[in-house]
Design an enzyme around this catalytic site. Structure first.
Site, PDB file in Angstrom:
ATOM      1  N   ASP A  20     -11.861  40.434 -26.685  1.00  0.00           N
ATOM      2  CA  ASP A  20     -11.728  39.577 -27.869  1.00  0.00           C
ATOM      3  C   ASP A  20     -12.645  38.353 -27.745  1.00  0.00           C
ATOM      4  OD1 ASP A  20     -10.991  38.296 -30.141  1.00  0.00           O
ATOM      5  OD2 ASP A  20      -8.880  38.020 -29.608  1.00  0.00           O
ATOM      6  N   LYS A  33       7.226  -0.644   6.914  1.00  0.00           N
ATOM      7  CA  LYS A  33       7.239   0.597   6.130  1.00  0.00           C
ATOM      8  C   LYS A  33       8.610   0.785   5.489  1.00  0.00           C
ATOM      9  CE  LYS A  33       7.859   3.369  10.356  1.00  0.00           C
ATOM     10  NZ  LYS A  33       7.307   4.469  11.171  1.00  0.00           N
ATOM     11  N   LYS A  89       2.133   4.609   1.349  1.00  0.00           N
ATOM     12  CA  LYS A  89       2.131   5.228   2.673  1.00  0.00           C
ATOM     13  C   LYS A  89       1.944   6.732   2.517  1.00  0.00           C
ATOM     14  CE  LYS A  89       4.639   5.373   7.054  1.00  0.00           C
ATOM     15  NZ  LYS A  89       4.164   6.723   7.355  1.00  0.00           N
ATOM     16  N   GLU A 101       0.850  -1.191   0.000  1.00  0.00           N
ATOM     17  CA  GLU A 101       0.000   0.000   0.000  1.00  0.00           C
ATOM     18  C   GLU A 101       0.886   1.241   0.000  1.00  0.00           C
ATOM     19  OE1 GLU A 101      -2.488  -0.062   3.431  1.00  0.00           O
ATOM     20  OE2 GLU A 101      -3.429  -1.994   2.934  1.00  0.00           O
TER      21      GLU A 101
END
Length: 609
Positions: free
Chosen positions: A529, A205, A23, A21
Site C-alpha cells: 500500500d 544523597k 543522582k 543534582e
C-alpha cells in the site's frame, strides 16, 4: 585518587547554601586525560576502559575538541541511561560483568553507555579542586558550552560525554526524579571544596524510596539480617532481607520475638511463621528482590494477609501524584495477565523510547475502557476534562491531543488508551518527516510474506545507501522506516519513491506481492500500500501496545532479527522493557539518521525516469 563520597540523609537539606543534582545509578568514574593517554578509573581504582570501549572510542573521535584542555581530570558517573533522570542499575551491572571482547563490542554498539560529568579537578593543567563547588561547576559548564557537548543527560545522543547540571530548585528537581523514577538527588554545599576519599556531609544523597508492607520469615544468625516475604495466594514469596535503619532496641525486640515464637531452627536461621509485619523502604526491584532495603517502622495495624505480592509489585513504582490512578487492579489482558497498573508501569518505563515519536504530532488513540474484554473506540478530540498539562492543537476542526510529556502519556494510559497512532509529520512540518512502508499480509498465517518483502526492500535501500529501520506492526505485519530531514520533501516526492519500491516488489515476485486495491483480486498476496504514506494518514507509533488478545507491541527490531524465525507473538508487553535492557533500542539512532539521510540523489534519479 579516591573519590569524595556523599552521606545518606533522610531529611531534605534546603536553603541558599545548597544546590541539587540528579543522582544516577552507575559506576563512579574518574576521567583523566594527559600525556599518558586516557584513563577511566573506578571507585576501586580499576580501569573501566576495557569493559566500556565506546567511551574511549568517542573521546578519541573528539580528541581535537579536548586537546586545548589537556591535562584534564573529571569526576563523574558511568551509566546506562534509561531517560534523562534515570540510569539502569541492571544494565550497568550486566555490562560490568561481561568478559567476552566480542560481546562487549556488540553491546557497546547497540546500547552505548554514557559518562556523566558532575565535577572537575583539573582543566588545562590547572588544579582547581580547592575552588568552591559553585566555581568548579561554572568552569565545567563553560567547558561543555565551548565544546558543544550535551549540557543535560541524553540517552539518545551519540555524544557520550555529558554534563550533570545543578539547580537551586529542589522541588522541580525532585519532581523530575520521581516522575521518571530516578534514584534520587545529591545536595551539595555551594562553598564546599573537593575532598579526596572523604564521605562528607557537604554532599548529601536523598533517595527516591519505594515502600512495602511485608512480614518477617527468618533471622540469620551469622550476620543479624531479617528475612521478609509477602503472600501470593497461600504461598510465601521471599522479597529480600534487611538490617539497616532499625534501631538497636527495635532490633533486639524483634530478635527476641522471633526467638520466642520460632517455628523451627537450623545452624543458619531461626524461622518464624508469618505474623510480624514491618514497613520497609527500598530503591527498586532487581531479580524480584528489594535493592537497598531499610527498616521504616513496625506495622502493628496490619495482618500478614494484607501483605501481598500484588501490592508489592503495584507499589514498586511511585507514579506521580498529579495522575489519579483509578482502578489499578482492573484486568486489561487475560493471557498474559496484565492489570491497569502493569500497563501504566510499562508506559512510564517505555516513555523515553515512545515519547520522541509522539512529540509534536497530532495523536489519535484507540481506547479500551474494559480492556480487551469490551468494545473499543477511536478518540481524536481532547475531552473537556483533560488536565491543564495536556497540550492540544486544533486541526480541521478537531482539537487533537499532542503528547509531549510523560504526564500526558500516563493520563492517557489511565484512560486505557492502548494504541497510539501518529501522522507522518509533526505539527511544524509541511511535508513528511519519514517514509514508512506498511507491509500488511492478508493474514497472520502469511507473515512470512512480510518478512520476504522487508528483506527485498532492505536490499534496495542498502544499494541506494539509505538508512532504514524496521519494526513489527504489533498485529500481523512489518513496517519499514526511512527517516527524513524536516521540511525538505513533499508527499509527491516521497510517493515517487514508495511507488517505485512497490513496482519493484511486484515485478520481482508477482506471485507474492500486489498493488491491487480490491481485496478479492489479491489472492493471498501481500498488498503493498504505497498510497498509505500520505498527508492525514497515520501509523502505529513505535513501542505502542495493540488492542489484541496477546498484548503484542509495535516493537522495533534489529535488521538481523528479520528472518524466518521472527514471530509477532514474541513481542508481548511484559517482555519489552527487559528486551531493551538486554538488547538496547534498535531505533536509538533514528533521529540522528534524519540528519545523515542522503535522499536527494535518489529523488533526482526518480524525477528523471
Amino acid at each position: 585518587m579516591k573519590p569524595m563520597l556523599p552521606t545518606l540523609t533522610f531529611e531534605v537539606p534546603e536553603g541558599d547554601d545548597w544546590r541539587y543534582e540528579v543522582k544516577y545509578d552507575g559506576f563512579r568514574a574518574m576521567l583523566i586525560w594527559n600525556e599518558k593517554g586516557i584513563q577511566l578509573i573506578s571507585r576501586n581504582e580499576k580501569s573501566l576502559l576495557e569493559a566500556f570501549p565506546e567511551i574511549e572510542t568517542f573521546l578519541f573521535q573528539y580528541k581535537n575538541v579536548f586537546e586545548p584542555y589537556f591535562p584534564l581530570h573529571f569526576d563523574g558517573e558511568l551509566v546506562s541511561l534509561e531517560n534523562p533522570f534515570k540510569a539502569s542499575f541492571t544494565a550497568i551491572q550486566i555490562r560490568g560483568r561481561m568478559r567476552s571482547t566480542a560481546k562487549i563490542a556488540e553491546r557497546a554498539k547497540q546500547a552505548p553507555c554514557q559518562l556523566l560529568i558532575f565535577d572537575v579537578l583539573q582543566l588545562g593543567g590547572k588544579e582547581i579542586g580547592d575552588q568552591t563547588y559553585i566555581e568548579r561547576k561554572e568552569l565545567l559548564e563553560d567547558f561543555f558550552d565551548k565544546t558543544g557537548l550535551p549540557k543535560n543527560p541524553n540517552e539518545k545522543s551519540e555524544k557520550l560525554l555529558q554534563f550533570i547540571p545543578s539547580s537551586d530548585n529542589f522541588k522541580q528537581t525532585w519532581e523530575n526524579v520521581t516522575l521518571f523514577d530516578g534514584e534520587g538527588i545529591v545536595a551539595k554545599r555551594v562553598h564546599s571544596q573537593w575532598e579526596e576519599g572523604i564521605r562528607t556531609t557537604s554532599w548529601l544523597k536523598f533517595k527516591n524510596w519505594k515502600f512495602v508492607s511485608c512480614f518477617v520469615t527468618a533471622y540469620e544468625k551469622s550476620n543479624g539480617y531479617f528475612y521478609v516475604g509477602v503472600f501470593d495466594g497461600d504461598k510465601v514469596i521471599p522479597i529480600g532481607q534487611f538490617l539497616f535503619g532499625i534501631q538497636p532496641e527495635e532490633k533486639q525486640a524483634l530478635f527476641q520475638t522471633i526467638k520466642e515464637n520460632k517455628s523451627r531452627e537450623d545452624s543458619q536461621f531461626i524461622y518464624v511463621h508469618p505474623a510480624i509485619c514491618v514497613g520497609l523502604k527500598y530503591l527498586e526491584i532487581v531479580d524480584e528482590q528489594m535493592r537497598e532495603p531499610h527498616f521504616d517502622h513496625f506495622r502493628f495495624d496490619l495482618s500478614p494477609l494484607d501483605c501481598t505480592y500484588e501490592k508489592f509489585i503495584q507499589r514498586s513504582k511511585n507514579l506521580p501524584s498529579e495522575i489519579e490512578i483509578t482502578h489499578p487492579d482492573k484486568p486489561l489482558w487475560e493471557k498474559p495477565h496484565i492489570q491497569k497498573i502493569d500497563f501504566l508501569h510499562y508506559l512510564r518505563e517505555i516513555s523515553p523510547y515512545l515519547l520522541p515519536f509522539l512529540e509534536n504530532r497530532l495523536l489519535t488513540v484507540i481506547r479500551y475502557p474494559h480492556g480487551i474484554f469490551g468494545e473499543a473506540f477511536y478518540q481524536k478530540n481532547c475531552p473537556d476534562y483533560a488536565p491543564d498539562f495536556v497540550a492540544t492543537k486544533m486541526e480541521d476542526g478537531i482539537n487533537y491531543i499532542v503528547c509531549n510529556n510523560l504526564k500526558t502519556l500516563l493520563w492517557l494510559g489511565n484512560q486505557i488508551s492502548f494504541e497510539y497512532h501518529i501522522p507522518f509529520q509533526t505539527i511544524f512540518s509541511k511535508g513528511p518527516s519519514e517514509i514508512v512502508f506498511d507491509l500488511d499480509p492478508p493474514s497472520k498465517e502469511h507473515f512470512q510474506l512480510a518478512i520476504k518483502a522487508a528483506l527485498l526492500i532492505k536490499e534496495v535501500l542498502d544499494h541506494l545507501q539509505l538508512i532504514s529501520f524496521v519494526k513489527t506492526s504489533g498485529n500481523k505485519g512489518l513496517q519499514i522506516y526511512i527517516p527524513l530531514p524536516e521540511d525538505r520533501y513533499t508527499y509527491d516526492d516521497t510517493r515517487l519513491f514508495t511507488s517505485f519500491i512497490a513496482d519493484y516488489l511486484v515485478a520481482k515476485e508477482p506471485d507474492f506481492f500486489t498493488i491491487e486495491r480490491i481485496k478479492k483480486k489479491r489472492e493471498n498476496r501481500l498488498y503493498v500500500d504505497y498510497l498509505q504514506h500520505a498527508e492525514g494518514k497515520t501509523i502505529i507509533a513505535p513501542y505502542s501496545t495493540r488492542g489484541n488478545p496477546k498484548a503484542t507491541v509495535a516493537c522495533p527490531l534489529y535488521w538481523e532479527e528479520v528472518n524466518e524465525n521472527l514471530r509477532i507473538e514474541d513481542f508481548q508487553l511484559p517482555m519489552i522493557i527487559k528486551r531493551i535492557r538486554t538488547k538496547g533500542d534498535p531505533f536509538r539512532t533514528y533521529f540522528q539518521a534524519k540528519k545523515e539521510q542522503e535522499f536527494d540523489a535518489v529523488l533526482e534519479f526518480l524525477k528523471k525516469t
